[in-house]
Design a protein around this motif. Structure first.
Motif, PDB file in Angstrom:
ATOM      1  N   ARG A 126      -2.040   2.443 -14.107  1.00  0.00           N
ATOM      2  CA  ARG A 126      -0.630   2.540 -14.146  1.00  0.00           C
ATOM      3  C   ARG A 126       0.096   1.339 -14.753  1.00  0.00           C
ATOM      4  NH1 ARG A 126       0.454   7.605 -12.303  1.00  0.00           N
ATOM      5  NH2 ARG A 126       2.647   7.395 -12.178  1.00  0.00           N
ATOM      6  N   ARG A 127       1.176   1.649 -15.113  1.00  0.00           N
ATOM      7  CA  ARG A 127       1.880   0.453 -15.710  1.00  0.00           C
ATOM      8  C   ARG A 127       3.303   0.316 -14.790  1.00  0.00           C
ATOM      9  NH1 ARG A 127       0.846  -1.217 -21.154  1.00  0.00           N
ATOM     10  NH2 ARG A 127       2.946  -1.656 -21.578  1.00  0.00           N
ATOM     11  N   TYR A 128       3.562  -0.877 -14.415  1.00  0.00           N
ATOM     12  CA  TYR A 128       4.871  -0.955 -13.490  1.00  0.00           C
ATOM     13  C   TYR A 128       5.567  -2.154 -13.978  1.00  0.00           C
ATOM     14  CZ  TYR A 128       2.260   2.289 -10.639  1.00  0.00           C
ATOM     15  OH  TYR A 128       1.756   3.475  -9.810  1.00  0.00           O
ATOM     16  N   THR A 129       6.809  -2.162 -13.722  1.00  0.00           N
ATOM     17  CA  THR A 129       7.723  -3.240 -13.732  1.00  0.00           C
ATOM     18  C   THR A 129       8.994  -3.232 -12.661  1.00  0.00           C
ATOM     19  OG1 THR A 129       8.809  -5.181 -15.129  1.00  0.00           O
ATOM     20  CG2 THR A 129       9.111  -2.794 -15.586  1.00  0.00           C
ATOM     21  N   SER A 130       9.632  -4.332 -12.401  1.00  0.00           N
ATOM     22  CA  SER A 130      10.825  -4.135 -11.410  1.00  0.00           C
ATOM     23  C   SER A 130      11.926  -4.980 -11.991  1.00  0.00           C
ATOM     24  CB  SER A 130      10.444  -4.822 -10.134  1.00  0.00           C
ATOM     25  OG  SER A 130      11.394  -4.642  -9.063  1.00  0.00           O
ATOM     26  N   LEU A 131      12.894  -4.364 -11.999  1.00  0.00           N
ATOM     27  CA  LEU A 131      14.380  -5.004 -12.838  1.00  0.00           C
ATOM     28  C   LEU A 131      15.499  -4.845 -11.816  1.00  0.00           C
ATOM     29  CD1 LEU A 131      13.774  -3.431 -16.198  1.00  0.00           C
ATOM     30  CD2 LEU A 131      13.252  -5.776 -15.552  1.00  0.00           C
TER      31      LEU A 131
ATOM     32  N   ALA B 110       1.017  -1.210  -0.016  1.00  0.00           N
ATOM     33  CA  ALA B 110      -0.109   0.042  -0.106  1.00  0.00           C
ATOM     34  C   ALA B 110       0.933   1.114  -0.004  1.00  0.00           C
ATOM     35  CB  ALA B 110      -1.199  -0.018   1.155  1.00  0.00           C
ATOM     36  N   ALA B 111       1.998   1.107   0.901  1.00  0.00           N
ATOM     37  CA  ALA B 111       2.919   2.385   0.833  1.00  0.00           C
ATOM     38  C   ALA B 111       3.484   2.721  -0.404  1.00  0.00           C
ATOM     39  CB  ALA B 111       3.658   2.218   1.946  1.00  0.00           C
ATOM     40  N   ALA B 112       3.887   1.676  -1.038  1.00  0.00           N
ATOM     41  CA  ALA B 112       4.684   1.447  -2.611  1.00  0.00           C
ATOM     42  C   ALA B 112       3.619   2.142  -3.376  1.00  0.00           C
ATOM     43  CB  ALA B 112       5.227   0.241  -2.879  1.00  0.00           C
ATOM     44  N   ASP B 113       2.523   1.810  -3.444  1.00  0.00           N
ATOM     45  CA  ASP B 113       1.557   2.191  -4.428  1.00  0.00           C
ATOM     46  C   ASP B 113       1.408   3.792  -4.207  1.00  0.00           C
ATOM     47  OD1 ASP B 113       0.970  -0.024  -5.894  1.00  0.00           O
ATOM     48  OD2 ASP B 113      -0.620  -0.654  -4.818  1.00  0.00           O
ATOM     49  N   ALA B 114       1.218   4.051  -3.047  1.00  0.00           N
ATOM     50  CA  ALA B 114       0.883   5.383  -2.561  1.00  0.00           C
ATOM     51  C   ALA B 114       2.249   6.454  -3.280  1.00  0.00           C
ATOM     52  CB  ALA B 114       0.764   5.696  -1.361  1.00  0.00           C
ATOM     53  N   ALA B 115       3.442   5.736  -3.052  1.00  0.00           N
ATOM     54  CA  ALA B 115       4.765   6.403  -3.401  1.00  0.00           C
ATOM     55  C   ALA B 115       4.797   6.690  -5.094  1.00  0.00           C
ATOM     56  CB  ALA B 115       5.955   5.936  -2.990  1.00  0.00           C
ATOM     57  N   LEU B 116       4.188   5.632  -5.579  1.00  0.00           N
ATOM     58  CA  LEU B 116       4.350   5.447  -7.063  1.00  0.00           C
ATOM     59  C   LEU B 116       3.085   6.201  -7.856  1.00  0.00           C
ATOM     60  CD1 LEU B 116       5.539   1.911  -7.426  1.00  0.00           C
ATOM     61  CD2 LEU B 116       6.874   3.901  -7.734  1.00  0.00           C
ATOM     62  N   GLY B 117       2.384   6.469  -7.011  1.00  0.00           N
ATOM     63  CA  GLY B 117       1.022   7.460  -7.636  1.00  0.00           C
ATOM     64  C   GLY B 117      -0.186   6.681  -7.939  1.00  0.00           C
ATOM     65  N   GLY B 118      -0.353   5.405  -7.258  1.00  0.00           N
ATOM     66  CA  GLY B 118      -1.380   4.492  -7.338  1.00  0.00           C
ATOM     67  C   GLY B 118      -1.326   3.158  -7.905  1.00  0.00           C
ATOM     68  N   PRO B 119      -2.062   2.360  -7.835  1.00  0.00           N
ATOM     69  CA  PRO B 119      -2.146   0.804  -8.048  1.00  0.00           C
ATOM     70  C   PRO B 119      -2.149   0.746  -9.692  1.00  0.00           C
ATOM     71  CG  PRO B 119      -4.279   1.224  -7.580  1.00  0.00           C
ATOM     72  CD  PRO B 119      -3.550   2.594  -7.239  1.00  0.00           C
TER      73      PRO B 119
ATOM     74  N   ASP C  58       4.707   3.685 -16.204  1.00  0.00           N
ATOM     75  CA  ASP C  58       4.901   4.947 -15.365  1.00  0.00           C
ATOM     76  C   ASP C  58       5.959   4.789 -14.300  1.00  0.00           C
ATOM     77  OD1 ASP C  58       2.098   6.255 -16.012  1.00  0.00           O
ATOM     78  OD2 ASP C  58       1.646   4.025 -15.958  1.00  0.00           O
ATOM     79  N   ALA C  59       6.527   3.784 -14.020  1.00  0.00           N
ATOM     80  CA  ALA C  59       7.510   3.568 -13.092  1.00  0.00           C
ATOM     81  C   ALA C  59       8.311   2.466 -13.402  1.00  0.00           C
ATOM     82  CB  ALA C  59       7.423   3.528 -11.869  1.00  0.00           C
ATOM     83  N   VAL C  60       9.602   2.338 -13.393  1.00  0.00           N
ATOM     84  CA  VAL C  60      10.536   1.153 -13.461  1.00  0.00           C
ATOM     85  C   VAL C  60      11.233   0.887 -12.402  1.00  0.00           C
ATOM     86  CG1 VAL C  60      12.352   0.051 -14.730  1.00  0.00           C
ATOM     87  CG2 VAL C  60      10.621   1.178 -16.023  1.00  0.00           C
ATOM     88  N   LEU C  61      11.072  -0.025 -11.371  1.00  0.00           N
ATOM     89  CA  LEU C  61      11.793  -0.016 -10.177  1.00  0.00           C
ATOM     90  C   LEU C  61      13.104  -0.918 -10.485  1.00  0.00           C
ATOM     91  CD1 LEU C  61       8.961   0.565  -9.338  1.00  0.00           C
ATOM     92  CD2 LEU C  61       9.217  -0.835  -7.241  1.00  0.00           C
ATOM     93  N   VAL C  62      14.179  -0.423  -9.823  1.00  0.00           N
ATOM     94  CA  VAL C  62      15.473  -1.085 -10.216  1.00  0.00           C
ATOM     95  C   VAL C  62      16.191  -1.106  -8.846  1.00  0.00           C
ATOM     96  CG1 VAL C  62      17.814  -0.917 -11.430  1.00  0.00           C
ATOM     97  CG2 VAL C  62      15.686   0.249 -12.411  1.00  0.00           C
ATOM     98  N   GLY C  63      16.436  -2.439  -8.398  1.00  0.00           N
ATOM     99  CA  GLY C  63      17.020  -2.666  -7.048  1.00  0.00           C
ATOM    100  C   GLY C  63      17.901  -4.012  -7.227  1.00  0.00           C
TER     101      GLY C  63
END
Length: 376
Positions: free
Chosen positions: A145-150, A80-89, A172-177
């Motif tokens: 929104r459109r997300y992925t994680s790499l 939930a916190a991550a979605d809020a930080a990214l701008g929504g689900p 909308d966001a590409v998480l990189v970690g």
């Protein structure tokens, strides 16, 4: 009270999705098992405490095996916190293994949003397959929104492919970690129109909880004796079958429960800057050298975004930094580049070029195996 713990192979990510969905709803707890990797020395228990919904097995890149126990509350609070930080689900493309916390985060956030992730074909990551998956991603009004994680090596492969890069720029966001993102790789992605969000976290924090250096939601950060500590609702219950490690790693202070990350960091104006592992310091010629700082400089050199800096014993200096890389690298060039920034003691003593760096299933470098290569 307890509930059963079900081990499930990760060759079918959608089966893991269904198992996690049941676990979050109060069904049997889930233990995703990485197929083809060595099992931990002790078998998992048949059941776990009622609060535990997910167990993540991890050896880390340098440490010993552990089983991290996470509650539904921690996982969903983080989502939930991550979605809020990214701008929504939103809808997700899953490109990471589902025994790895970042891959499981994609599943958790999809469940919370009521969506099903589009899965990149499991196995060796392929930029064309990622582009195909991105083309199949359909979003809706509830999760637009459109997300992925790499991990960084995946990002680099996508940026080497024109069609995949164009697909990535639509997100909308590409998480990189998973590890530090080289500045040169980040700049290259931004120049291509990719909306990069660098993430920091661990299995013990239900995955990433610091985005672009800023803790999200109610996450709190403190640096105690040089070590970054994190507090918030996303913290794990502890380690299964290892009360001593749990007591050492999770500590109570000021009425809060804190996770000791083992990472050196600074926090300035609310922004976290991770410097590397506390144990990644070598003493070379009587001077302390932080290998993480050397590695960041090396990765800023052309074609070296995947290079790893490790240690090697030296009769003359005690220990010295060594670069292990898949790409040719001139030793004099890297010694000058590092020495100008960090001083003489930090200059790598050697460059070891390998056909392929040993990697963990999570996509992180296998630093133990890489150190063995450097030592031999």
């Amino acid at each position: 009270m307890s509930r059963p713990l079900v081990a499930l192979g990760t060759s079918d990510p959608l089966a893991v999705l269904r198992g996690l969905e049941a676990a979050l709803a109060g069904g049997p707890a889930l233990l995703p098992v990485a197929e083809g990797t060595p099992a931990l020395p002790t078998p998992p228990p048949a059941d776990v405490r009622q609060r535990v919904a997910l167990v993540v097995e991890t050896s880390g890149s340098t440490g010993t095996g552990k089983r991290v126990a996470l509650s539904s509350e921690a996982l969903l609070a983080g989502a939930a916190a991550a979605d809020a930080a990214l701008g929504g689900p939103g809808g997700w493309v899953l490109a990471l293994p589902t025994h790895y916390i970042a891959g499981l985060n994609v599943l958790t956030r999809s469940i919370a949003a009521g969506t099903t992730p589009v899965v990149v074909t499991p196995g060796h990551f392929d930029a064309a397959a990622f582009a195909d998956a991105a083309d199949r991603l359909v979003t809706g009004p509830a999760a637009p929104r459109r997300y992925t994680s790499l991990v960084p090596v995946q990002l680099a492969r996508v940026l080497d492919d024109g069609r995949a890069t164009a697909a990535l720029a639509r997100f909308d966001a590409v998480l990189v970690g998973g590890q530090a993102t080289p500045a040169a790789l980040r700049d290259r992605a931004v120049a291509a129109g990719v909306r990069i969000v660098t993430t920091y976290g661990a299995s013990e924090t239900s995955g990433g909880c610091v985005y672009d250096g800023v803790p999200f939601g109610t996450v709190r950060t403190e640096v105690v004796d040089g070590e970054l500590q994190l507090s918030g609702p996303m913290l794990a219950e502890g380690y299964l079958g290892d009360d001593d490690r749990t007591a050492t790693t999770f500590v109570d202070r000021d009425g809060l429960r804190w996770y000791r990350t083992g990472d050196a960091a600074t926090v300035s104006d609310g922004v976290v800057r991770v410097l590397g592992r506390l144990d990644d310091v070598v003493v070379s010629g009587g001077e302390k050298v932080r290998l993480g700082a050397v590695e960041r400089l090396v990765r800023d050199l052309p074609d070296q975004h995947g290079a790893v800096v490790t240690r090697r014993a030296s009769g003359e200096w005690g220990e010295v930094p060594v670069v292990v890389t898949e790409q040719p690298l001139d030793l004099d060039t890297v010694r000058s580049h590092v020495g100008d920034a960090l001083g003489r003691a930090a200059r790598p003593a050697a460059v070891v070029v390998v056909d392929r760096l040993p990697m963990l299933p999570s996509g992180k470098p296998d630093r133990r195996a890489i150190q063995d290569l450097a030592s031999s």
